[in-house]
Design an enzyme around this catalytic site. Sequence first.
Site, short mmCIF file in Angstrom:
data_model
loop_
_atom_site.label_atom_id
_atom_site.label_comp_id
_atom_site.label_asym_id
_atom_site.label_seq_id
_atom_site.Cartn_x
_atom_site.Cartn_y
_atom_site.Cartn_z
N ASP A 166 -0.11 -10.64 1.07
CA ASP A 166 0.73 -10.10 2.14
C ASP A 166 1.10 -11.18 3.16
O ASP A 166 0.26 -11.99 3.57
CB ASP A 166 -0.01 -8.97 2.86
CG ASP A 166 -0.42 -7.85 1.92
OD1 ASP A 166 -0.71 -8.13 0.75
OD2 ASP A 166 -0.48 -6.70 2.37
N HIS A 202 3.49 -10.30 6.01
CA HIS A 202 3.63 -9.52 7.24
C HIS A 202 4.30 -10.25 8.40
O HIS A 202 3.74 -10.42 9.49
CB HIS A 202 2.27 -8.98 7.67
CG HIS A 202 1.84 -7.76 6.90
ND1 HIS A 202 2.65 -6.63 6.78
CD2 HIS A 202 0.71 -7.49 6.19
CE1 HIS A 202 2.04 -5.73 6.05
NE2 HIS A 202 0.87 -6.23 5.65
N ASN A 253 3.96 -1.44 -0.11
CA ASN A 253 4.13 -0.16 0.59
C ASN A 253 4.96 -0.31 1.86
O ASN A 253 5.73 0.60 2.21
CB ASN A 253 2.77 0.46 0.91
CG ASN A 253 1.93 -0.35 1.87
OD1 ASN A 253 1.62 -1.52 1.60
ND2 ASN A 253 1.53 0.23 2.99
N HIS A 254 4.89 -1.45 2.54
CA HIS A 254 5.66 -1.59 3.77
C HIS A 254 7.17 -1.70 3.48
O HIS A 254 7.98 -1.23 4.29
CB HIS A 254 5.16 -2.78 4.58
CG HIS A 254 3.94 -2.43 5.39
ND1 HIS A 254 4.00 -2.06 6.71
CD2 HIS A 254 2.63 -2.35 5.04
CE1 HIS A 254 2.78 -1.79 7.15
NE2 HIS A 254 1.94 -1.96 6.15
#
Length: 313
Positions: free
Chosen positions: A47, A49, A118-119
């Site tokens: 990830d 982010h 998922n984001h």
Amino acid sequence: MREPESAPETKAASKTPPAASASAPSIPPLSERLSRPAPERLVAIGDLHGDLEKTRRVLRLAGAIDANDAWIGGKLMVVQTGDEIDRGDDDRRILDLIEKLKGDAKKAGGELIALVGNHELMNVGFDFRYVTPGAFKAFTDITASDPNTAAFLAQLDPSARGRAAAFAPGGRYATLLAERPLMIKVGDSIFVHGGILPKHASYGLDRMNDEVRAWLTGKKEKPPQVVVAEDGPVWSRAFSIPGEEKCALLDESLRALGAKRMVMGHTVQKGGVTDACDRKAWRIDVGLSHYYDGPVQALEIKGDTLTPLKESG
């Protein structure tokens, strides 16, 4: 307000604009979109982010880019397991950089594969709980071309409309995401954001990808429930903190997929890249973004040799 680091993100009901077994069964061979032969060298990255600086650092650690963001990896394959966005201000710049590098890698004989996490799907469903003010501002230049979508977006806070237009099904960035798979099998390794359960293999990985793609491009009103459920492949944490029972479940999945190991992000490993279930589960979300302030690490795969890569110093 920043949520406690130990609190996992939760699912919320999506807002949708007007439509524009005991043993795991074997599954048919995956399509070319979801499978690749093993390269000489592969580096898996978890990830990101919304942290561009850390994204550049981990790509340099992998040997993929130089200080000017030019691809220097040659035939290197990089697999990024999703969640490039949310929690940081730079997510649009990361999405754009990854798309540029995908083309550059291909020209050099390598490949960069970015998965959907998922984001990414949360944003297409207008779940913006983890979007920073700066990340909203980055999309203010984007407007909806479809009248129905534009009318829907008019109901949102003005600060969110550009991002919503970008990620709305059929929007510019949703269409970009539609070109990214949910999972990929490379040689003996299967890569996914959360985890693939035996029931996902039975449902059909290509089927899931096709249905998600149809939603992202605005051809289908909703995503498949099997994907966005709490134990869907982008949400499951079954193998991130596994016990003996979950390791047995992982074995079922791997048998069905004809793979030796599963590599996943999604759940921060505070100790860095970790393995479990006799090295069959590899967890590569190290929380490298400034939100979590984790280390810059990745996982190198050469044949059956797996080595965590760490920044020196």
